[in-house]
Each structure stands twice: as C-alpha cells, then as structure tokens.
Scaffold this motif. Structure first.
Motif, PDB file in Angstrom:
ATOM      1  N   TYR A  63       0.829  -0.890   0.097  1.00  0.00           N
ATOM      2  CA  TYR A  63       0.370   0.262  -0.323  1.00  0.00           C
ATOM      3  C   TYR A  63       0.843   0.945  -0.409  1.00  0.00           C
ATOM      4  O   TYR A  63       0.261   2.282  -0.991  1.00  0.00           O
ATOM      5  N   GLN A 103      -7.525   7.774  -6.263  1.00  0.00           N
ATOM      6  CA  GLN A 103      -7.009   6.665  -6.099  1.00  0.00           C
ATOM      7  C   GLN A 103      -8.391   6.049  -5.231  1.00  0.00           C
ATOM      8  O   GLN A 103      -8.165   4.923  -5.034  1.00  0.00           O
ATOM      9  N   TRP A 104      -7.850   5.551  -4.004  1.00  0.00           N
ATOM     10  CA  TRP A 104      -8.677   5.573  -2.915  1.00  0.00           C
ATOM     11  C   TRP A 104      -9.867   5.191  -3.007  1.00  0.00           C
ATOM     12  O   TRP A 104     -10.234   4.451  -3.467  1.00  0.00           O
ATOM     13  N   THR A 129     -10.721   2.322  -5.493  1.00  0.00           N
ATOM     14  CA  THR A 129     -10.012   1.334  -5.257  1.00  0.00           C
ATOM     15  C   THR A 129     -11.241   1.134  -3.996  1.00  0.00           C
ATOM     16  O   THR A 129     -11.374   0.171  -4.479  1.00  0.00           O
ATOM     17  N   GLN A 130     -11.866   1.964  -3.726  1.00  0.00           N
ATOM     18  CA  GLN A 130     -13.233   1.948  -2.372  1.00  0.00           C
ATOM     19  C   GLN A 130     -14.675   1.487  -3.676  1.00  0.00           C
ATOM     20  O   GLN A 130     -15.499   0.615  -2.800  1.00  0.00           O
ATOM     21  N   ARG A 190     -10.695  -3.516  -1.705  1.00  0.00           N
ATOM     22  CA  ARG A 190      -9.792  -3.607  -0.687  1.00  0.00           C
ATOM     23  C   ARG A 190      -9.110  -3.270   0.063  1.00  0.00           C
ATOM     24  O   ARG A 190      -7.707  -4.385   0.261  1.00  0.00           O
ATOM     25  N   CYS A 191      -9.738  -2.558   1.098  1.00  0.00           N
ATOM     26  CA  CYS A 191      -8.670  -2.000   2.032  1.00  0.00           C
ATOM     27  C   CYS A 191      -8.934  -2.969   3.521  1.00  0.00           C
ATOM     28  O   CYS A 191     -10.423  -3.031   3.251  1.00  0.00           O
TER      29      CYS A 191
END
Length: 197
Positions: free
Chosen positions: A68, A93-94, A97-98, A106-107
């Motif tokens: 990460y 980007q967060w 991804t979320q 995927r966190c």
C-alpha cells in the motif's frame, strides 16, 4: 530455483491469497485450509512459514501495508504536479479502489480493522504502525503543499492529515454499508475544503 527463493515465493503466495480472500470475508471467517487450498500449497506446510494464525495475520498485514505504502509513494512522488494535485490524486485512487466490486473495496484496514484489533494485540499494533505510516505520508504532502502554496490548512498539518485519513476510513465503511459512492463524494468535497482548494 534456490530453496530460499522458493520458500519466499510460497510465503508471498499464501499472504497474497489470504489478503484477497479476507478482503471479502474477513479474518475470522477464513480458515487456514481455505487459504492454502486457494494458494495451491499443501496443508501441512503452513507452520513451516508461520508459527501461528496470529503470526500469519500480522505478516499478512505487514505485507499489505508495504504494498500500500509503495503504491501511495508512487502517487505522491509524481513529477510535474503540485503537492495538492498529488494529494488529490491519492484520494482519487482511494475512491476508485473502494468503489470497486459494488463498494466492497480492497482496503484491509476498512475490512479487518475493528475485527482483528479485538482478536490480537500483535495485529492491532501492526495496524497502528501501518496507519501511522500512511498518515505520515499525508502530513508530509500537506507540508509540501504549504511550501509550494498549492494548498492551505487552518490547523497543524499532522492534525489535518489524521482527520483526513480518519474521514476517508469512515467514508469507506459507509460506502460498504450503503453500497453507494456518496460518502466518498462527500469525503472528496470536505477534503478540498480542508485543504483550501
């Protein structure tokens, strides 16, 4: 292939497989045998790589944070952009991804944070260390943004960095609960305000 390389590759395969499965199911719901079967590793070899399930969970989280932070550093080190642009690229980007897979994200901090913090002190401390490293990067970028005048904040950069990270974690949890990107959109708008953008 040398045995040491093969052992490292197998260990990494187990950790990567576990990360993928646990990002969907959680920690307690996943057995070691499920991970080993999905990784294509013989059942009896788990304890060759890990002394316990807790040690395995700690190693998985360390591996997750290493990857990460490497990805985060790549975004925050982009050339030709102001610190504010780099920081907003990180939040974008967060968001992407979320919002993946119907807001399943995927966190592992979002998925496992509360669960494993109650199960294992070693995993809790690994989460604490990993999240502190992330906040350090955010703080550094805010400080860079103050220097290049691409952003402004009304508080200490560390306090703002912590508040932003906490807000994005909460928004990610709400995204999962509501199956909606609205909490992440709100987090983006509030982030822009807090950074004076």
């Amino acid at each position: 292939m040398p045995a040491a390389t093969r052992n490292t590759d197998t260990r990494r395969t187990i950790l990567d497989t576990a990360r993928r499965i646990m990002a969907h199911k959680g920690y307690s719901a996943v057995g070691i045998n499920e991970v080993l079967a999905a990784a294509g590793v013989p059942k009896g070899s788990f304890y060759h790589y890990f002394t316990s399930k807790d040690a395995f969970g700690e190693a998985m989280l360390r591996s997750y944070f290493a990857d990460y932070v490497a990805d985060m550093d790549a975004v925050l080190a982009r050339s030709g952009q102001s610190a504010a642009e780099r920081l907003m690229a990180y939040w974008q980007q967060w968001r992407e991804t979320q919002s993946a897979e119907g807001c399943q994200g995927r966190c592992l901090v979002v998925k496992l944070g509360a669960e494993v913090s109650d199960l294992s002190e070693a995993m809790r401390l690994t989460l604490k260390e990993g999240t502190s490293t992330i906040v350090d990067r955010i703080e550094r970028t805010i400080t860079d943004g103050l220097a290049d005048r691409s952003l402004s904040v009304d508080d200490d950069p560390r306090a703002v960095a912590q508040a932003l990270y906490d807000m994005w974690l909460g928004a990610s949890v709400m995204c999962k609960i509501h199956r909606s990107l609205a909490p992440l959109d709100t987090a983006t708008a509030v982030t822009r305000k807090l950074l004076g953008l």
